[in-house]
Design a protein around this motif. Sequence first.
Motif, short mmCIF file in Angstrom:
data_model
loop_
_atom_site.label_atom_id
_atom_site.label_comp_id
_atom_site.label_asym_id
_atom_site.label_seq_id
_atom_site.Cartn_x
_atom_site.Cartn_y
_atom_site.Cartn_z
N LEU A 59 0.86 -1.38 -0.34
CA LEU A 59 -0.22 0.09 -0.23
C LEU A 59 0.93 1.52 0.06
N MET A 60 2.03 1.22 0.71
CA MET A 60 2.91 2.42 0.64
C MET A 60 4.16 2.24 -0.94
N ARG A 61 3.45 1.93 -2.01
CA ARG A 61 4.58 2.11 -2.86
C ARG A 61 3.82 3.14 -3.52
N LEU A 62 2.37 3.49 -3.05
CA LEU A 62 1.99 4.81 -3.26
C LEU A 62 3.34 5.99 -3.35
N ALA A 63 4.02 5.73 -2.42
CA ALA A 63 5.61 6.68 -1.93
C ALA A 63 6.52 6.35 -2.57
N TRP A 64 6.96 5.27 -2.87
CA TRP A 64 8.00 4.88 -3.63
C TRP A 64 8.04 3.37 -4.42
N VAL A 65 7.88 3.25 -5.13
CA VAL A 65 7.74 1.91 -5.81
C VAL A 65 8.15 0.32 -5.88
N PRO A 66 9.46 1.16 -5.80
CA PRO A 66 10.43 -0.39 -5.22
C PRO A 66 10.65 -0.40 -3.20
N LEU A 67 9.64 0.01 -3.07
CA LEU A 67 9.26 -0.92 -1.38
C LEU A 67 7.89 -1.52 -2.31
N GLY A 68 6.98 -1.20 -2.91
CA GLY A 68 6.60 -2.38 -3.19
C GLY A 68 6.26 -3.25 -3.30
N VAL A 69 7.45 -3.29 -4.69
CA VAL A 69 8.33 -4.56 -5.66
C VAL A 69 9.42 -5.43 -3.99
N ALA A 70 9.72 -5.01 -3.22
CA ALA A 70 10.02 -6.23 -2.39
C ALA A 70 9.20 -6.20 -1.24
N ALA A 71 8.68 -5.62 -0.59
CA ALA A 71 7.39 -5.97 -0.40
C ALA A 71 6.59 -7.45 -1.15
N ALA A 72 6.32 -6.91 -2.18
CA ALA A 72 6.42 -7.86 -3.13
C ALA A 72 6.67 -9.42 -3.13
N ALA A 73 8.06 -9.04 -3.22
CA ALA A 73 9.39 -10.40 -3.34
C ALA A 73 9.26 -10.89 -1.56
N GLY A 74 8.93 -9.96 -0.50
CA GLY A 74 9.50 -11.21 0.34
C GLY A 74 7.20 -11.94 0.60
N LEU A 75 6.89 -11.22 -0.22
CA LEU A 75 5.25 -12.16 0.24
C LEU A 75 5.64 -13.76 -0.87
N THR A 76 6.11 -13.49 -1.49
CA THR A 76 6.07 -14.64 -2.87
C THR A 76 6.88 -15.93 -2.01
N ALA A 77 8.01 -14.43 -0.96
CA ALA A 77 9.05 -15.44 -0.59
C ALA A 77 7.86 -16.97 0.66
N LEU A 78 7.54 -16.33 1.06
CA LEU A 78 6.59 -16.34 2.39
C LEU A 78 5.73 -17.48 1.96
N MET A 79 5.30 -17.29 0.25
CA MET A 79 3.70 -17.94 0.45
C MET A 79 4.37 -19.00 -0.53
N VAL A 80 5.68 -19.17 -0.45
CA VAL A 80 6.20 -20.30 -1.38
C VAL A 80 6.26 -21.12 -0.59
N ALA A 81 7.20 -20.31 0.32
CA ALA A 81 7.65 -21.02 2.01
C ALA A 81 5.64 -21.91 2.58
N ALA A 82 5.30 -21.91 2.66
CA ALA A 82 3.84 -21.59 2.75
C ALA A 82 3.56 -23.45 2.28
N ALA A 83 3.39 -23.00 1.33
CA ALA A 83 2.94 -23.48 0.05
C ALA A 83 4.10 -25.57 0.47
N VAL A 84 5.28 -24.74 0.64
CA VAL A 84 6.14 -26.12 0.76
C VAL A 84 6.15 -27.11 1.97
N VAL A 85 5.55 -25.72 2.87
CA VAL A 85 5.09 -26.68 4.40
C VAL A 85 4.00 -27.16 4.27
N HIS A 86 2.89 -26.52 3.04
CA HIS A 86 1.80 -27.70 3.69
C HIS A 86 2.51 -28.93 2.47
#
Length: 117
Positions: A59-86
């Motif tokens: 949501l804060m990517r409105l102020a600085w787009v690289p923050l949104g990209v970093a957040a998306a990368a972190g969420l991607t890593a979390l969700m890949v890990a979640a799928a693996v754990v399941h």
Amino acid sequence: MTTAQTVLAVALSMIFLPLGLAKVAAVPFMRQAAAHLGMSPGRYRVIGALETAGAAGLLMRLAWVPLGVAAAAGLTALMVAAAVVHLRHGDPPGQALPAAVLALTAVAYAGVAIAAG
């Protein structure tokens, strides 16, 4: 900023924010999920805090787009890990599917954001 970026950021945030907050608050449903996966409530709270931070970053990517990209990368890593754990826990692939779809959606957001410059 494109419409696709905005739609994806808001959609992902609307999913991750309540789920992350529920994990942080250790609501009964989330405690059951943590126990099912053999995780401590403390570890599940950390995951919830990371999900909440990721949603805020999108949501804060409105102020600085690289923050949104970093957040998306972190969420991607979390969700890949979640799928693996399941899958490692022996859950059917259908239970890992939501995490995989969210990971792909976060990758799509990052791709759109990078392409838009």
